[in-house]
Scaffold this motif. Structure first.
Motif, PDB file in Angstrom:
ATOM      1  N   UNK A  62      -9.736  69.459  -2.227  1.00 31.45           N
ATOM      2  CA  UNK A  62      -9.991  69.958  -3.577  1.00 31.45           C
ATOM      3  C   UNK A  62      -8.744  70.100  -4.435  1.00 31.45           C
ATOM      4  N   UNK A  63      -7.559  70.082  -3.832  1.00 27.31           N
ATOM      5  CA  UNK A  63      -6.327  70.141  -4.618  1.00 27.31           C
ATOM      6  C   UNK A  63      -5.923  68.777  -5.147  1.00 27.31           C
ATOM      7  N   UNK A  64      -6.555  67.708  -4.683  1.00 26.15           N
ATOM      8  CA  UNK A  64      -6.068  66.343  -4.898  1.00 26.15           C
ATOM      9  C   UNK A  64      -6.047  65.966  -6.382  1.00 26.15           C
ATOM     10  N   UNK A  65      -4.950  65.319  -6.788  1.00 28.35           N
ATOM     11  CA  UNK A  65      -4.831  64.806  -8.151  1.00 28.35           C
ATOM     12  C   UNK A  65      -4.777  63.295  -8.198  1.00 28.35           C
ATOM     13  N   UNK A  66      -5.048  62.644  -7.055  1.00 32.01           N
ATOM     14  CA  UNK A  66      -4.935  61.183  -6.972  1.00 32.01           C
ATOM     15  C   UNK A  66      -6.234  60.504  -7.384  1.00 32.01           C
ATOM     16  N   UNK A  67      -6.141  59.204  -7.662  1.00 32.37           N
ATOM     17  CA  UNK A  67      -7.324  58.393  -7.905  1.00 32.37           C
ATOM     18  C   UNK A  67      -7.884  57.988  -6.549  1.00 32.37           C
ATOM     19  N   UNK A  68      -8.930  58.682  -6.106  1.00 34.87           N
ATOM     20  CA  UNK A  68      -9.537  58.376  -4.814  1.00 34.87           C
ATOM     21  C   UNK A  68     -10.992  58.794  -4.828  1.00 34.87           C
ATOM     22  N   UNK A  69     -11.744  58.276  -3.857  1.00 36.66           N
ATOM     23  CA  UNK A  69     -13.163  58.601  -3.735  1.00 36.66           C
ATOM     24  C   UNK A  69     -13.518  58.690  -2.265  1.00 36.66           C
ATOM     25  N   UNK A  70     -14.604  59.371  -1.962  1.00 36.56           N
ATOM     26  CA  UNK A  70     -15.030  59.532  -0.574  1.00 36.56           C
ATOM     27  C   UNK A  70     -15.813  58.303  -0.131  1.00 36.56           C
ATOM     28  N   UNK A  71     -15.434  57.743   1.016  1.00 38.80           N
ATOM     29  CA  UNK A  71     -16.133  56.582   1.590  1.00 38.80           C
ATOM     30  C   UNK A  71     -16.461  56.895   3.043  1.00 38.80           C
ATOM     31  N   UNK A  72     -17.749  56.922   3.343  1.00 37.85           N
ATOM     32  CA  UNK A  72     -18.160  57.221   4.722  1.00 37.85           C
ATOM     33  C   UNK A  72     -18.605  55.969   5.471  1.00 37.85           C
ATOM     34  N   UNK A  73     -18.738  54.852   4.747  1.00 37.07           N
ATOM     35  CA  UNK A  73     -19.109  53.588   5.382  1.00 37.07           C
ATOM     36  C   UNK A  73     -17.928  52.627   5.354  1.00 37.07           C
ATOM     37  N   UNK A  74     -17.890  51.703   6.291  1.00 40.51           N
ATOM     38  CA  UNK A  74     -16.773  50.765   6.404  1.00 40.51           C
ATOM     39  C   UNK A  74     -16.852  49.640   5.376  1.00 40.51           C
ATOM     40  N   UNK A  75     -18.065  49.289   4.954  1.00 41.83           N
ATOM     41  CA  UNK A  75     -18.224  48.096   4.120  1.00 41.83           C
ATOM     42  C   UNK A  75     -17.466  48.157   2.798  1.00 41.83           C
ATOM     43  N   UNK A  76     -17.572  49.239   2.002  1.00 44.20           N
ATOM     44  CA  UNK A  76     -16.832  49.268   0.728  1.00 44.20           C
ATOM     45  C   UNK A  76     -15.325  49.134   0.916  1.00 44.20           C
ATOM     46  N   UNK A  77     -14.816  49.683   2.007  1.00 51.31           N
ATOM     47  CA  UNK A  77     -13.378  49.616   2.268  1.00 51.31           C
ATOM     48  C   UNK A  77     -12.973  48.189   2.596  1.00 51.31           C
ATOM     49  N   UNK A  78     -13.785  47.506   3.403  1.00 54.76           N
ATOM     50  CA  UNK A  78     -13.488  46.117   3.767  1.00 54.76           C
ATOM     51  C   UNK A  78     -13.550  45.203   2.545  1.00 54.76           C
ATOM     52  N   UNK A  79     -14.532  45.431   1.679  1.00 52.99           N
ATOM     53  CA  UNK A  79     -14.649  44.627   0.459  1.00 52.99           C
ATOM     54  C   UNK A  79     -13.437  44.845  -0.440  1.00 52.99           C
ATOM     55  N   UNK A  80     -13.003  46.097  -0.541  1.00 51.20           N
ATOM     56  CA  UNK A  80     -11.835  46.407  -1.376  1.00 51.20           C
ATOM     57  C   UNK A  80     -10.575  45.778  -0.797  1.00 51.20           C
ATOM     58  N   UNK A  81     -10.414  45.834   0.519  1.00 45.15           N
ATOM     59  CA  UNK A  81      -9.238  45.229   1.151  1.00 45.15           C
ATOM     60  C   UNK A  81      -9.189  43.734   0.863  1.00 45.15           C
ATOM     61  N   UNK A  82     -10.364  43.080   0.858  1.00 49.75           N
ATOM     62  CA  UNK A  82     -10.405  41.648   0.529  1.00 49.75           C
ATOM     63  C   UNK A  82      -9.955  41.413  -0.907  1.00 49.75           C
ATOM     64  N   UNK A  83     -10.327  42.325  -1.820  1.00 46.13           N
ATOM     65  CA  UNK A  83      -9.888  42.209  -3.217  1.00 46.13           C
ATOM     66  C   UNK A  83      -8.372  42.382  -3.315  1.00 46.13           C
ATOM     67  N   UNK A  84      -7.808  43.297  -2.526  1.00 46.57           N
ATOM     68  CA  UNK A  84      -6.356  43.472  -2.509  1.00 46.57           C
ATOM     69  C   UNK A  84      -5.659  42.185  -2.089  1.00 46.57           C
ATOM     70  N   UNK A  85      -6.174  41.546  -1.041  1.00 44.50           N
ATOM     71  CA  UNK A  85      -5.575  40.283  -0.586  1.00 44.50           C
ATOM     72  C   UNK A  85      -5.638  39.225  -1.685  1.00 44.50           C
ATOM     73  N   UNK A  86      -6.760  39.182  -2.381  1.00 44.10           N
ATOM     74  CA  UNK A  86      -6.901  38.207  -3.474  1.00 44.10           C
ATOM     75  C   UNK A  86      -5.909  38.483  -4.593  1.00 44.10           C
ATOM     76  N   UNK A  87      -5.691  39.781  -4.895  1.00 46.88           N
ATOM     77  CA  UNK A  87      -4.747  40.113  -5.964  1.00 46.88           C
ATOM     78  C   UNK A  87      -3.326  39.757  -5.562  1.00 46.88           C
ATOM     79  N   UNK A  88      -2.973  40.001  -4.304  1.00 49.64           N
ATOM     80  CA  UNK A  88      -1.647  39.620  -3.817  1.00 49.64           C
ATOM     81  C   UNK A  88      -1.416  38.129  -4.020  1.00 49.64           C
ATOM     82  N   UNK A  89      -2.410  37.321  -3.651  1.00 50.76           N
ATOM     83  CA  UNK A  89      -2.291  35.870  -3.796  1.00 50.76           C
ATOM     84  C   UNK A  89      -2.272  35.463  -5.267  1.00 50.76           C
ATOM     85  N   UNK A  90      -3.047  36.167  -6.093  1.00 54.19           N
ATOM     86  CA  UNK A  90      -3.102  35.870  -7.528  1.00 54.19           C
ATOM     87  C   UNK A  90      -1.752  36.113  -8.188  1.00 54.19           C
TER      88      UNK A  90
END
Length: 450
Positions: A62-90
């Motif tokens: 509750x003290x957090x000031x960062x841009x973050x969200x709660x994720x309880x499933x693995x799928x959204x995290x895996x999809x986001x990681x794939x987007x990170x890889x694409x941005x690195x290559x871009x």
């Protein structure tokens, strides 16, 4: 005297000056096209630093000031990681070369929320697209409560050599009030397992000014941390901005210490760490004398960027991920904050830049002055202004706030050389703010000065 100054200046809301101008001044006048032009203009010999933002956690502190969200499933995290890889290559394609990289920082959120194989894929994509120097510092932020052996193995395999562990407080009353229950044993196990894997440079993050926190509980937390002897500490004051971070509304205002108590907590932590052999670095960092950051302080080469105090002297910081901020010689850029907007842009092969800021010559001059004040507690205005083709006296005339600081003994001015008084260093943000030409437009968005 110190308490009077804390009461006088402590309530003012001021930036932490991890950039100048600060993020509230970014606008959509800088977008993908401008960023593309800035990338194309990076000199061939330049070395970059990379910041990768992972905006997911298993639960919300509750003290957090960062841009973050709660994720309880693995799928959204895996999809986001794939987007990170694409941005690195871009970005690498835009640069049209494997640019040298001296620092990599994974922030969040909780970067270690990624599956081990996802992290391995991501660091592999970085190494394929960029030339990561053998001497590069590769750092990651860690929540000890969710760190597994498989993740540690992936970090070691990927070349991670520095880890920042969130501690905040070991006081159970405070932990329940901030929704972050974390035992000492969990923290010790994480530190021991990281060191056994060869990741020996450890940072611990502490916070003062939390709900129900006391000087005694702060000192008890420090005492327990010292048993683990990390190389660095970062000690931050809690920034209570419930207007902008709705989860902070679960923390009641009357649970929080006032400015004088916050000051006393900060002093107690600082004194305990210094007595234990740590060197104070600027406003809020502490390092063992042999650590690179302590060496940089002694050599006058300490810097400040969006990760706080750093030994990184690169003029190119490339940000990847939702809300990530980058810095180039021309100015700042920030990606889309919403994960969906960021992912959509990357999926379409476009830069995800949402806003930014193009630096003026006056901004560059003031940025250098503010950085030296924040890092060294002193600044030679004459030398810096001369390098920028400006006059020190004109700069002094444009900073009416400085006169009050001098009058109150916070600052000593000898000609055009400025020094923050030894007993007033806790007000260094107030001194830096005297040179901030944009401050009045953004005060309400920042944390208290003390």
């Amino acid at each position: 005297m110190k308490a009077d100054l804390a009461a006088c200046y402590g309530q003012e809301r001021l930036p932490r000056y991890t950039s100048y101008p600060t993020a509230p001044h970014f606008s959509d006048t800088v977008g993908p096209e401008e960023y593309a032009r800035w990338l194309a203009a990076i000199p061939q010999h330049a070395t970059a630093s990379l910041y990768l933002h992972v905006p997911f956690c298993r639960s919300m502190c509750w003290y957090c000031g960062c841009h973050t969200t709660v994720a309880r499933r693995a799928e959204p995290i895996a999809v986001y990681e794939a987007a990170l890889r694409c941005e690195v290559e871009l970005i690498a394609r835009r640069l049209d070369r494997r640019m040298k990289v001296s620092h990599i920082h994974f922030g969040g959120g909780t970067p270690t929320i990624m599956a081990p194989e996802s992290f391995t894929d991501l660091i592999g994509a970085i190494r394929q697209s960029f030339f990561v120097l053998s001497s590069a510092e590769i750092a990651i932020e860690i929540d000890p409560r969710t760190l597994t052996g498989a993740v540690i193995d992936a970090l070691a395999l990927g070349g991670v050599n520095r880890a920042s562990l969130g501690v905040q407080s070991f006081d159970p009353v405070v932990q329940y009030a901030i929704n972050r229950v974390q035992s000492f044993d969990e923290t010790a196990a994480a530190a021991d397992n990281l060191r056994r894997a060869g990741i020996s440079a450890l940072n611990f993050d502490l916070i003062y000014g939390l709900p129900h926190q006391t000087i005694a509980s702060c000192l008890d937390t420090v005492r327990r941390c010292l048993e683990l002897r990390p190389e660095r500490f970062a000690v931050f004051g809690y920034a209570h901005v419930p207007t902008f971070k709705k989860h902070q509304r679960k923390i009641q205002d009357d649970w929080l210490p006032d400015s004088v108590e916050r000051y006393n907590q900060a002093c107690a932590i600082a004194n305990a760490l210094k007595e234990a052999g740590y060197i104070q670095i600027g406003l809020d960092h502490f390092a063992l004398p042999s650590d690179d950051m302590a060496i940089a302080l002694r050599e006058g080469s300490l810097h400040r960027n969006f990760q706080g105090y750093t030994t990184d002297d690169s003029t190119v910081l490339l940000g990847f991920g939702a809300s990530a901020i980058g810095q180039l010689p021309q100015g700042y850029v920030q990606n889309e904050v919403r994960i969906s907007a960021y992912s959509d842009a990357i999926a379409s092969g476009k830069l995800a830049t949402a806003k930014g800021y193009a630096l003026t010559e006056d901004d560059r001059l003031r940025a250098e002055i503010i950085e030296r004040i924040m890092c060294d507690f002193s600044v030679d205005l004459g030398a810096i202004c001369a390098r920028h083709g400006s006059g020190a006296n004109a700069m002094l005339d444009s900073t009416p706030r400085l006169k009050e600081l001098v009058s109150d003994g916070v600052v000593k001015l000898d000609g055009t050389s400025l020094k923050v008084a030894e007993n007033s260093r806790f007000l260094v943000r107030s001194v830096a703010a005297a040179f901030d030409a944009h401050l009045d437009q953004s005060k309400r968005l920042h944390s208290r000065a003390v």
